[in-house]
Design an enzyme around this catalytic site. Structure first.
Site, PDB file in Angstrom:
ATOM      1  N   HIS A  76      -4.851   1.723   7.316  1.00  0.00           N
ATOM      2  CA  HIS A  76      -3.487   2.279   7.352  1.00  0.00           C
ATOM      3  C   HIS A  76      -3.340   3.409   6.326  1.00  0.00           C
ATOM      4  O   HIS A  76      -2.817   4.483   6.637  1.00  0.00           O
ATOM      5  CB  HIS A  76      -2.487   1.144   7.085  1.00  0.00           C
ATOM      6  CG  HIS A  76      -1.045   1.555   7.115  1.00  0.00           C
ATOM      7  ND1 HIS A  76      -0.161   1.142   8.083  1.00  0.00           N
ATOM      8  CD2 HIS A  76      -0.329   2.349   6.271  1.00  0.00           C
ATOM      9  CE1 HIS A  76       1.037   1.683   7.843  1.00  0.00           C
ATOM     10  NE2 HIS A  76       0.956   2.404   6.741  1.00  0.00           N
ATOM     11  N   GLU A  77      -3.820   3.152   5.090  1.00  0.00           N
ATOM     12  CA  GLU A  77      -3.643   4.156   4.026  1.00  0.00           C
ATOM     13  C   GLU A  77      -4.543   5.376   4.267  1.00  0.00           C
ATOM     14  O   GLU A  77      -4.132   6.508   4.019  1.00  0.00           O
ATOM     15  CB  GLU A  77      -3.900   3.544   2.641  1.00  0.00           C
ATOM     16  CG  GLU A  77      -2.970   2.387   2.271  1.00  0.00           C
ATOM     17  CD  GLU A  77      -1.489   2.655   2.508  1.00  0.00           C
ATOM     18  OE1 GLU A  77      -1.055   3.817   2.394  1.00  0.00           O
ATOM     19  OE2 GLU A  77      -0.760   1.697   2.835  1.00  0.00           O
ATOM     20  N   CYS A 119       5.440   0.234   7.908  1.00  0.00           N
ATOM     21  CA  CYS A 119       5.112   1.322   6.980  1.00  0.00           C
ATOM     22  C   CYS A 119       6.379   1.671   6.205  1.00  0.00           C
ATOM     23  O   CYS A 119       7.463   1.749   6.789  1.00  0.00           O
ATOM     24  CB  CYS A 119       4.629   2.535   7.770  1.00  0.00           C
ATOM     25  SG  CYS A 119       4.259   3.970   6.746  1.00  0.00           S
ATOM     26  N   LEU A 120       6.232   1.892   4.899  1.00  0.00           N
ATOM     27  CA  LEU A 120       7.389   2.236   4.065  1.00  0.00           C
ATOM     28  C   LEU A 120       8.045   3.540   4.524  1.00  0.00           C
ATOM     29  O   LEU A 120       9.227   3.757   4.276  1.00  0.00           O
ATOM     30  CB  LEU A 120       6.969   2.373   2.589  1.00  0.00           C
ATOM     31  CG  LEU A 120       6.482   1.087   1.916  1.00  0.00           C
ATOM     32  CD1 LEU A 120       5.989   1.394   0.501  1.00  0.00           C
ATOM     33  CD2 LEU A 120       7.566   0.024   1.892  1.00  0.00           C
ATOM     34  N   GLN A 128       3.145   9.936   1.077  1.00  0.00           N
ATOM     35  CA  GLN A 128       4.407   9.211   1.232  1.00  0.00           C
ATOM     36  C   GLN A 128       5.384   9.465   0.077  1.00  0.00           C
ATOM     37  O   GLN A 128       6.556   9.084   0.163  1.00  0.00           O
ATOM     38  CB  GLN A 128       4.157   7.704   1.337  1.00  0.00           C
ATOM     39  CG  GLN A 128       3.449   7.313   2.620  1.00  0.00           C
ATOM     40  CD  GLN A 128       3.313   5.814   2.703  1.00  0.00           C
ATOM     41  OE1 GLN A 128       2.386   5.236   2.148  1.00  0.00           O
ATOM     42  NE2 GLN A 128       4.258   5.173   3.368  1.00  0.00           N
ATOM     43  N   HIS A 158      -2.975   7.642   6.631  1.00  0.00           N
ATOM     44  CA  HIS A 158      -1.955   8.491   6.000  1.00  0.00           C
ATOM     45  C   HIS A 158      -2.576   9.770   5.441  1.00  0.00           C
ATOM     46  O   HIS A 158      -1.992  10.847   5.539  1.00  0.00           O
ATOM     47  CB  HIS A 158      -1.274   7.751   4.843  1.00  0.00           C
ATOM     48  CG  HIS A 158      -0.080   6.943   5.242  1.00  0.00           C
ATOM     49  ND1 HIS A 158       1.017   7.481   5.861  1.00  0.00           N
ATOM     50  CD2 HIS A 158       0.206   5.620   5.082  1.00  0.00           C
ATOM     51  CE1 HIS A 158       1.924   6.531   6.076  1.00  0.00           C
ATOM     52  NE2 HIS A 158       1.452   5.385   5.619  1.00  0.00           N
ATOM     53  N   GLY A 215       0.845  -1.188   0.000  1.00  0.00           N
ATOM     54  CA  GLY A 215       0.000   0.000   0.000  1.00  0.00           C
ATOM     55  C   GLY A 215       0.883   1.242   0.000  1.00  0.00           C
ATOM     56  O   GLY A 215       1.996   1.211   0.539  1.00  0.00           O
TER      57      GLY A 215
HETATM   58 NI    NI Z   1       2.314   3.514   5.700  1.00  0.00          NI
END
Ligand code: NI
Length: 169
Positions: free
Chosen positions: A134-135, A92-93, A50, A138, A45
């Site tokens: 999660h997204e 998370c990236l 991000q 963000h 995701g």
């Molecule tokens: Ni994330």
């Protein structure tokens, strides 16, 4: 084009993103680039903040290229129903190399627009439910570490500060 992923500490990750109102070729290119950037970073995701773009857009593929039908584009998404509970390890990236157990709803229904602006509803369970939440977090300027204990969060922040000093973040 592959975008670099913005990391924790960049203010773009902690501010609410703006709604998308124009559904043009530029948006389609951005969506393609986001999938490409997500796969390159080995994620399932990715939200636009991000990659430094404060817009309400996220892409998800919980099958990581296995199933082309699993590729989801979420424009201006909203959670319309949540039920149950699941606790799983989450990362998370934008907070690479850290993972913590996060309790979230087990089943989540969202309403979102696709890349053409058409509204749709989709229900996800387990990993997909987690990815939705999660997204969408963000897009509201929230990271998953806001869902863990203050103690664990401070520990992660301390380690990140050290990495920043070393030039490794
Ligand atoms: Ni994330």
């Amino acid at each position: 084009m592959i975008y670099p992923i913005v990391r924790f500490g960049n203010p773009v990750l902690e501010k609410p993103a703006a709604p998308i109102t124009v559904f043009d070729d530029e948006l389609k290119t951005l969506v393609d680039d986001m999938f490409e950037s997500m796969y390159e970073a080995h994620g399932v995701g990715l939200a636009a903040p991000q990659i430094g773009i404060s817009k309400r857009l996220a892409v998800i593929d919980v099958t990581f290229k296995e199933d082309p039908d699993a590729k989801l584009v979420l424009v201006n998404p909203q959670v319309i129903h949540k039920e149950g509970k699941q606790a799983q390890s989450e990362g998370c990236l934008s907070v690479p190399d850290f993972r913590e157990s996060v309790t979230r709803a087990k089943k989540v229904t969202i309403r979102a627009q696709d890349v053409n602006g058409k509204w749709y509803e989709k229900t996800g369970e387990d990993l997909l439910a987690r990815a939705f939440l999660h997204e969408i977090d963000h897009l509201d300027g929230k990271l998953y570490i806001s869902h863990i204990s203050a103690l664990k969060r401070d520990l992660i922040k301390r380690k990140i500060r050290k990495l920043v000093k070393l030039g490794d973040w």
